[in-house]
Design a protein around this motif. Structure first.
Motif, PDB file in Angstrom:
ATOM      1  N   LEU A 145       0.814  -1.209   0.000  1.00 20.45           N
ATOM      2  CA  LEU A 145       0.000   0.000   0.000  1.00 20.45           C
ATOM      3  C   LEU A 145       0.854   1.268   0.000  1.00 20.45           C
ATOM      4  CD1 LEU A 145      -2.946   1.068   0.187  1.00 20.45           C
ATOM      5  CD2 LEU A 145      -2.668   1.079   2.667  1.00 20.45           C
ATOM      6  N   SER A 146       2.011   1.220   0.635  1.00 25.09           N
ATOM      7  CA  SER A 146       2.832   2.420   0.750  1.00 25.09           C
ATOM      8  C   SER A 146       3.726   2.651  -0.460  1.00 25.09           C
ATOM      9  CB  SER A 146       3.697   2.349   2.014  1.00 25.09           C
ATOM     10  OG  SER A 146       4.567   1.228   1.956  1.00 25.09           O
ATOM     11  N   ALA A 147       3.727   1.723  -1.414  1.00 23.47           N
ATOM     12  CA  ALA A 147       4.581   1.891  -2.598  1.00 23.47           C
ATOM     13  C   ALA A 147       3.796   1.678  -3.883  1.00 23.47           C
ATOM     14  CB  ALA A 147       5.755   0.924  -2.540  1.00 23.47           C
ATOM     15  N   THR A 148       2.485   1.850  -3.806  1.00 22.59           N
ATOM     16  CA  THR A 148       1.638   1.643  -4.977  1.00 22.59           C
ATOM     17  C   THR A 148       1.504   2.955  -5.723  1.00 22.59           C
ATOM     18  OG1 THR A 148       0.407  -0.045  -3.772  1.00 22.59           O
ATOM     19  CG2 THR A 148      -0.599   0.804  -5.771  1.00 22.59           C
ATOM     20  N   HIS A 149       2.246   3.109  -6.825  1.00 21.55           N
ATOM     21  CA  HIS A 149       2.253   4.357  -7.575  1.00 21.55           C
ATOM     22  C   HIS A 149       1.089   4.374  -8.555  1.00 21.55           C
ATOM     23  CE1 HIS A 149       6.034   5.183  -5.692  1.00 21.55           C
ATOM     24  NE2 HIS A 149       6.570   4.075  -6.190  1.00 21.55           N
ATOM     25  N   LYS A 150      -0.091   4.564  -7.994  1.00 21.17           N
ATOM     26  CA  LYS A 150      -1.310   4.613  -8.790  1.00 21.17           C
ATOM     27  C   LYS A 150      -2.174   5.751  -8.286  1.00 21.17           C
ATOM     28  CE  LYS A 150      -1.609  -0.428  -9.424  1.00 21.17           C
ATOM     29  NZ  LYS A 150      -2.464  -1.626  -9.190  1.00 21.17           N
ATOM     30  N   GLN A 151      -3.210   6.068  -9.058  1.00 22.73           N
ATOM     31  CA  GLN A 151      -4.201   6.993  -8.557  1.00 22.73           C
ATOM     32  C   GLN A 151      -4.935   6.352  -7.395  1.00 22.73           C
ATOM     33  OE1 GLN A 151      -6.541   9.335 -11.497  1.00 22.73           O
ATOM     34  NE2 GLN A 151      -5.676   7.899 -12.991  1.00 22.73           N
ATOM     35  N   VAL A 152      -5.370   7.183  -6.464  1.00 24.30           N
ATOM     36  CA  VAL A 152      -6.004   6.651  -5.262  1.00 24.30           C
ATOM     37  C   VAL A 152      -7.226   5.804  -5.613  1.00 24.30           C
ATOM     38  CG1 VAL A 152      -7.470   8.684  -4.859  1.00 24.30           C
ATOM     39  CG2 VAL A 152      -6.746   7.240  -2.932  1.00 24.30           C
ATOM     40  N   PRO A 208       0.637   4.892  14.732  1.00 24.65           N
ATOM     41  CA  PRO A 208      -0.115   6.051  14.235  1.00 24.65           C
ATOM     42  C   PRO A 208       0.642   6.864  13.183  1.00 24.65           C
ATOM     43  CG  PRO A 208      -0.297   5.903  16.624  1.00 24.65           C
ATOM     44  CD  PRO A 208       0.728   4.897  16.214  1.00 24.65           C
ATOM     45  N   GLU A 209       1.975   6.956  13.324  1.00 20.17           N
ATOM     46  CA  GLU A 209       2.744   7.728  12.352  1.00 20.17           C
ATOM     47  C   GLU A 209       2.641   7.117  10.959  1.00 20.17           C
ATOM     48  OE1 GLU A 209       3.939   6.433  15.115  1.00 20.17           O
ATOM     49  OE2 GLU A 209       4.338   8.157  16.435  1.00 20.17           O
ATOM     50  N   LEU A 210       2.629   5.789  10.880  1.00 13.68           N
ATOM     51  CA  LEU A 210       2.472   5.122   9.588  1.00 13.68           C
ATOM     52  C   LEU A 210       1.108   5.451   8.985  1.00 13.68           C
ATOM     53  CD1 LEU A 210       3.270   3.098   7.372  1.00 13.68           C
ATOM     54  CD2 LEU A 210       2.380   1.280   8.838  1.00 13.68           C
ATOM     55  N   ALA A 211       0.071   5.411   9.813  1.00 15.06           N
ATOM     56  CA  ALA A 211      -1.266   5.736   9.322  1.00 15.06           C
ATOM     57  C   ALA A 211      -1.317   7.158   8.786  1.00 15.06           C
ATOM     58  CB  ALA A 211      -2.293   5.539  10.434  1.00 15.06           C
ATOM     59  N   GLU A 212      -0.706   8.077   9.507  1.00 11.13           N
ATOM     60  CA  GLU A 212      -0.704   9.479   9.072  1.00 11.13           C
ATOM     61  C   GLU A 212       0.042   9.648   7.756  1.00 11.13           C
ATOM     62  OE1 GLU A 212       0.896  11.687  12.322  1.00 11.13           O
ATOM     63  OE2 GLU A 212      -0.743  11.142  13.697  1.00 11.13           O
ATOM     64  N   SER A 213       1.163   8.935   7.603  1.00 15.56           N
ATOM     65  CA  SER A 213       1.936   9.063   6.364  1.00 15.56           C
ATOM     66  C   SER A 213       1.161   8.495   5.174  1.00 15.56           C
ATOM     67  CB  SER A 213       3.285   8.360   6.505  1.00 15.56           C
ATOM     68  OG  SER A 213       3.139   6.946   6.508  1.00 15.56           O
ATOM     69  N   LEU A 214       0.393   7.426   5.391  1.00 19.23           N
ATOM     70  CA  LEU A 214      -0.413   6.858   4.311  1.00 19.23           C
ATOM     71  C   LEU A 214      -1.533   7.812   3.899  1.00 19.23           C
ATOM     72  CD1 LEU A 214      -0.634   3.153   5.501  1.00 19.23           C
ATOM     73  CD2 LEU A 214       0.598   3.997   3.501  1.00 19.23           C
ATOM     74  N   ALA A 219      -3.458  11.767  -0.120  1.00 20.27           N
ATOM     75  CA  ALA A 219      -3.943  13.130  -0.356  1.00 20.27           C
ATOM     76  C   ALA A 219      -3.052  13.918  -1.303  1.00 20.27           C
ATOM     77  CB  ALA A 219      -4.055  13.870   0.978  1.00 20.27           C
ATOM     78  N   THR A 220      -1.845  13.397  -1.594  1.00 19.43           N
ATOM     79  CA  THR A 220      -0.913  14.167  -2.434  1.00 19.43           C
ATOM     80  C   THR A 220      -0.543  13.381  -3.690  1.00 19.43           C
ATOM     81  OG1 THR A 220       0.909  13.344  -1.038  1.00 19.43           O
ATOM     82  CG2 THR A 220      -0.008  15.523  -0.511  1.00 19.43           C
ATOM     83  N   GLU A 221       0.450  12.500  -3.588  1.00 24.37           N
ATOM     84  CA  GLU A 221       0.988  11.872  -4.786  1.00 24.37           C
ATOM     85  C   GLU A 221       0.025  10.905  -5.459  1.00 24.37           C
ATOM     86  OE1 GLU A 221       3.724   8.244  -3.800  1.00 24.37           O
ATOM     87  OE2 GLU A 221       4.223   9.858  -2.395  1.00 24.37           O
ATOM     88  N   THR A 282      16.593 -13.093  13.558  1.00 22.03           N
ATOM     89  CA  THR A 282      16.703 -11.948  12.672  1.00 22.03           C
ATOM     90  C   THR A 282      15.976 -10.766  13.285  1.00 22.03           C
ATOM     91  OG1 THR A 282      16.616 -13.461  10.802  1.00 22.03           O
ATOM     92  CG2 THR A 282      16.309 -11.126  10.316  1.00 22.03           C
ATOM     93  N   PRO A 283      16.694  -9.781  13.821  1.00 25.52           N
ATOM     94  CA  PRO A 283      16.003  -8.613  14.336  1.00 25.52           C
ATOM     95  C   PRO A 283      15.389  -7.838  13.177  1.00 25.52           C
ATOM     96  CG  PRO A 283      18.365  -8.254  14.357  1.00 25.52           C
ATOM     97  CD  PRO A 283      18.151  -9.678  13.955  1.00 25.52           C
ATOM     98  N   VAL A 284      14.166  -7.377  13.381  1.00 27.88           N
ATOM     99  CA  VAL A 284      13.505  -6.636  12.313  1.00 27.88           C
ATOM    100  C   VAL A 284      13.151  -5.231  12.800  1.00 27.88           C
ATOM    101  CG1 VAL A 284      12.607  -8.635  11.117  1.00 27.88           C
ATOM    102  CG2 VAL A 284      11.276  -7.649  12.985  1.00 27.88           C
ATOM    103  N   GLY A 285      13.889  -4.738  13.761  1.00 29.60           N
ATOM    104  CA  GLY A 285      13.676  -3.378  14.210  1.00 29.60           C
ATOM    105  C   GLY A 285      14.148  -2.381  13.182  1.00 29.60           C
ATOM    106  N   GLY A 286      13.795  -1.133  13.369  1.00 27.94           N
ATOM    107  CA  GLY A 286      14.270  -0.079  12.501  1.00 27.94           C
ATOM    108  C   GLY A 286      13.311   0.301  11.406  1.00 27.94           C
ATOM    109  N   LEU A 287      12.151  -0.334  11.327  1.00 24.01           N
ATOM    110  CA  LEU A 287      11.159   0.052  10.343  1.00 24.01           C
ATOM    111  C   LEU A 287      10.452   1.295  10.812  1.00 24.01           C
ATOM    112  CD1 LEU A 287       9.571  -3.361   9.372  1.00 24.01           C
ATOM    113  CD2 LEU A 287      10.998  -1.948   7.944  1.00 24.01           C
ATOM    114  N   ALA A 288      10.591   2.357  10.070  1.00 26.24           N
ATOM    115  CA  ALA A 288       9.988   3.626  10.480  1.00 26.24           C
ATOM    116  C   ALA A 288       8.623   3.784   9.847  1.00 26.24           C
ATOM    117  CB  ALA A 288      10.892   4.788  10.077  1.00 26.24           C
ATOM    118  N   GLY A 289       7.721   4.398  10.564  1.00 24.23           N
ATOM    119  CA  GLY A 289       6.390   4.634  10.033  1.00 24.23           C
ATOM    120  C   GLY A 289       6.388   5.740   9.002  1.00 24.23           C
TER     121      GLY A 289
END
Length: 289
Positions: A145-152, A208-214, A219-221, A282-289
């Motif tokens: 969902l965060s990398a889908t370069h399509k119209q909304v 919540p930060e991930l939700a806000e960024s989505l 709303a933009t790209e 395998t640590p999977v930390g470091g994923l930012a929202g």
């Protein structure tokens, strides 16, 4: 209603027919060979494999041809029948709920663009966890969902119940007892997972930060004007035209999809399987929202 839709209507609505077009079989074969090459290093000879939502059977055929005990389950009756007739593979007709392998009996389960269609992904992954041997692996791939370069308006497919980002997919996997294998890229929604062990680090970033960024992205790209200005409508059409021409030239060479599959396997065979290596946490930390 869902069971009836996927059994009878989904493939016609999505692909425009009761059987895959030859070009769709070619794409599925190429994807299956690539996926096989990615997964074979985690498997031993004769490993037991279940492909859930196996479509027209290409991945099951590729793995069976390479000596694995590969089976599939596909809810669409016409596509499951096509797989049996065209590739002579072991294909059960039915939904995820009809799959019933014994506990700890499988070495690999794959769900390629399937989990987004499942009503309860938590239940699905917990059942798969029970089906897998202790050193078994799970392959998941879903739209990002965060990398889908399509119209909304084109992002949310009407047959997709769930939408995932890398962060939410890894959190779901963690909640169901899985973590990524060592070396797996965790910024994509295509991942190979193993059973969780004591000491594995929990994923972060699905907040919540991930939700806000989505929301901001939609709303933009993802708005029509921004999408048009980006040039993607034109580059997509050009790439699609070139792809269609290339596919037509390849498909016309073969009398059947099975002949095409065998030719592709001969020209680009996947690597040979090897005994699975013991994987480290395998640590999977470091994923930012």
């Amino acid at each position: 209603e869902m069971a009836a839709f996927y059994a009878k209507e989904y493939r016609v609505a999505y692909k425009g027919g009761f059987e895959p077009k030859r070009k769709h079989s070619l794409r599925a074969l190429r994807g299956a060979i690539s996926r096989a090459g990615r997964l074979m290093p985690f498997l031993h000879s004769g490993a037991r494999i279940l492909d859930i939502g196996a479509s027209s059977g290409e991945f099951v055929y590729i793995m069976a041809r390479n000596g694995f005990d590969a089976r599939g389950i596909e809810p669409n009756e016409a596509y499951a029948d096509f797989a049996r007739r065209s590739y002579c593979v072991a294909m059960q007709t039915g939904g995820f709920e009809q799959a019933a392998p014994a506990d700890a009996s499988l070495n690999l389960v794959t769900m390629n663009h399937v989990l987004e269609h499942v009503a309860d992904p938590w239940q699905a992954l917990r059942r798969i966890h029970a089906w897998l041997a202790e050193d078994g692996v799970l392959f998941l791939e879903v739209p990002n969902l965060s990398a889908t370069h399509k119209q909304v308006g084109n992002i949310f497919h009407r047959a997709h119940i769930w939408n995932f980002t890398p962060e939410t997919l890894l959190l779901l996997a963690w909640q169901c007892g899985f973590v990524p294998m060592a070396g797996e890229a965790t910024r994509h929604t295509s991942v190979v997972l193993r059973k969780r062990r004591d000491g594995d680090a929990a994923p972060i970033g699905a907040g919540p930060e991930l939700a806000e960024s989505l929301v901001q992205q939609m709303a933009t790209e993802a708005q029509p004007l921004a999408y048009f200005v980006s040039g993607r409508p034109f580059t997509r059409r050009w790439a699609r035209l070139r792809r269609n021409i290339g596919e037509w030239l390849i498909c016309r060479r073969y009398a059947s999809v099975r002949d095409m599959a065998d030719a592709l396997l001969q020209s680009s065979p996947p690597p040979r399987p090897r005994a699975m290596q013991q994987d480290r946490a395998t640590p999977v930390g470091g994923l930012a929202g």
